[in-house]
Design an enzyme around this catalytic site. Structure first.
Site, mmCIF file in Angstrom:
data_model
loop_
_atom_site.group_PDB
_atom_site.id
_atom_site.type_symbol
_atom_site.label_atom_id
_atom_site.label_comp_id
_atom_site.label_asym_id
_atom_site.label_seq_id
_atom_site.Cartn_x
_atom_site.Cartn_y
_atom_site.Cartn_z
ATOM 1 N N LYS A 66 -5.673 -3.320 3.057
ATOM 2 C CA LYS A 66 -5.952 -1.326 3.156
ATOM 3 C C LYS A 66 -6.289 -0.848 1.943
ATOM 4 O O LYS A 66 -6.882 0.284 2.631
ATOM 5 C CB LYS A 66 -4.456 -1.910 2.798
ATOM 6 N N ASP A 102 2.644 4.945 5.555
ATOM 7 C CA ASP A 102 3.324 4.829 5.226
ATOM 8 C C ASP A 102 4.052 6.377 5.048
ATOM 9 O O ASP A 102 5.458 6.065 4.448
ATOM 10 C CB ASP A 102 2.611 4.326 3.987
ATOM 11 N N ALA A 127 4.103 0.796 -8.689
ATOM 12 C CA ALA A 127 3.602 1.448 -8.981
ATOM 13 C C ALA A 127 1.899 0.908 -7.864
ATOM 14 O O ALA A 127 1.105 1.299 -8.546
ATOM 15 C CB ALA A 127 2.647 2.353 -10.155
#
Ligand code: NAP
Length: 292
Positions: A66, A102, A127
């Site tokens: 990603k 997302d 996180a």
């Protein structure tokens, strides 16, 4: 001409995106095939380059590519810049556009429950990339303050700048016994779990970071983990009477947003949901059988 959309990840065998995206293309009679490509790190540049072909409409990108895939794209949307990761690629005449759906997935799930979160407090556990998307979504729905609790506090601090001028962000220890964690949780309207704990095949499948006694019926507990659908965190929230929201809803909504980008058409959400749940159930059964 039949067109292809690929899923680029490693491994991809556990993904349920192929099942629910293909169900959506078929339901709308679109001549599109969704293919899972298992792409090890060294092959990523070649795999992304293939997307420039006119027979490819684009791709989804998943773990571990990603962030790295960003290097090979031509354009990004604002969500990619904020989150620092791409999960959707669209091929427009050989130019590759990177998007991060997302954020949109989280927003659409929260919008679908029709609750006004303006001016409220939120807690985000974690996180990583999913937590970053959650922070950006909290900013967009007008939450006033977010507390980020993460095992590695330095990573939590990195997310503070995502709040901009509108969202007040603080960090605290990820410890159910710590007073600051407890007061952040009890004062939150929405608690978002974005670590890999509680996930099948993750670091600890049975772990829950928020004791049930800290949650109340007026709260919303949103787990971004989607496998299993009923995670230990959601079970604890349910025991407390809080409203629970499963990561499967986010998965389907982020996929639906990608579908809109690729096709320009409205996705059949309930068909996608049913196909996602069926695929998840069959993969869970197969994996249980493997363990026996
Ligand atoms: P990531 O970038 O790898 O971040 C993982 C997070 O989990 C970090 O905050 C990490 O803390 C924490 N963590 C890992 N092991 C831990 C442990 N043993 N104890 C405490 N914290 C631990 O992963 P991600 O992409 O953000 O994904 C996180 C979860 O969200 C995954 O389960 C993923 O499947 C899910 N997700 C769901 C969707 C959806 O559509 N529903 C979309 C994206 C992600 P440290 O910083 O301390 O390492």
């Amino acid at each position: 001409m039949r067109q292809t959309i690929s899923l680029i990840g490693h491994p991809v065998v556990h993904s349920i995106s192929p099942a629910f995206q293909q169900a959506a293309f078929d339901a709308l009679g679109l001549d599109i095939q969704y293919e899972a490509w298992d792409v090890p790190d060294v092959e990523l540049p070649i795999a992304v380059e293939r997307l420039r072909s006119s027979s490819l409409l684009g791709a989804n990108v998943t773990i571990p590519h990603k962030v790295t895939a960003l290097r090979f794209l031509d354009h990004f949307d604002g969500a990619v810049e904020l989150v620092g990761a791409v999960n959707t690629i669209v091929n427009r005449d050989g130019q590759l556009y990177g998007m991060n759906t997302d954020v949109e997935g989280i927003l659409n799930v929260l919008n679908s429950i029709d609750v006004d979160f303006t001016g409220t407090n939120a807690v985000i556990l974690g996180a990583g990339g999913a937590a970053r998307a959650a922070v950006v979504a909290m900013r967009q729905i007008g939450v006033a303050r977010v507390t980020i609790a993460n095992r590695t506090s330095a990573r939590a601090h990195e997310l503070v700048k995502l709040g901009g001028t509108e969202l007040d962000i603080e960090t605290c220890q990820l410890d159910g016994m710590a007073r600051e964690f407890q007061s952040a949780v009890t004062g939150a309207r929405v608690i978002i779990h974005a670590t890999s704990l509680g996930m099948n095949h993750g670091p600890d499948e049975t772990a829950n970071l928020v004791p049930s006694g800290l949650m109340t019926p007026d709260q919303f507990a949103f787990d971004l983990v989607y496998t299993p659908e009923q995670t230990p965190f959601l079970q604890a929230a349910d025991q407390a009477g809080a409203t629970t929201i499963s990561g499967l809803a986010m998965l389907v909504h982020q996929g639906a947003a990608a579908f809109r980008h690729w096709t320009g058409q409205e996705p059949p959400i309930s068909i996608m949901f049913d196909a996602a749940r069926t695929s998840l159930d069959s993969k869970t059964d197969a994996s249980d059988a493997e363990m026996r």
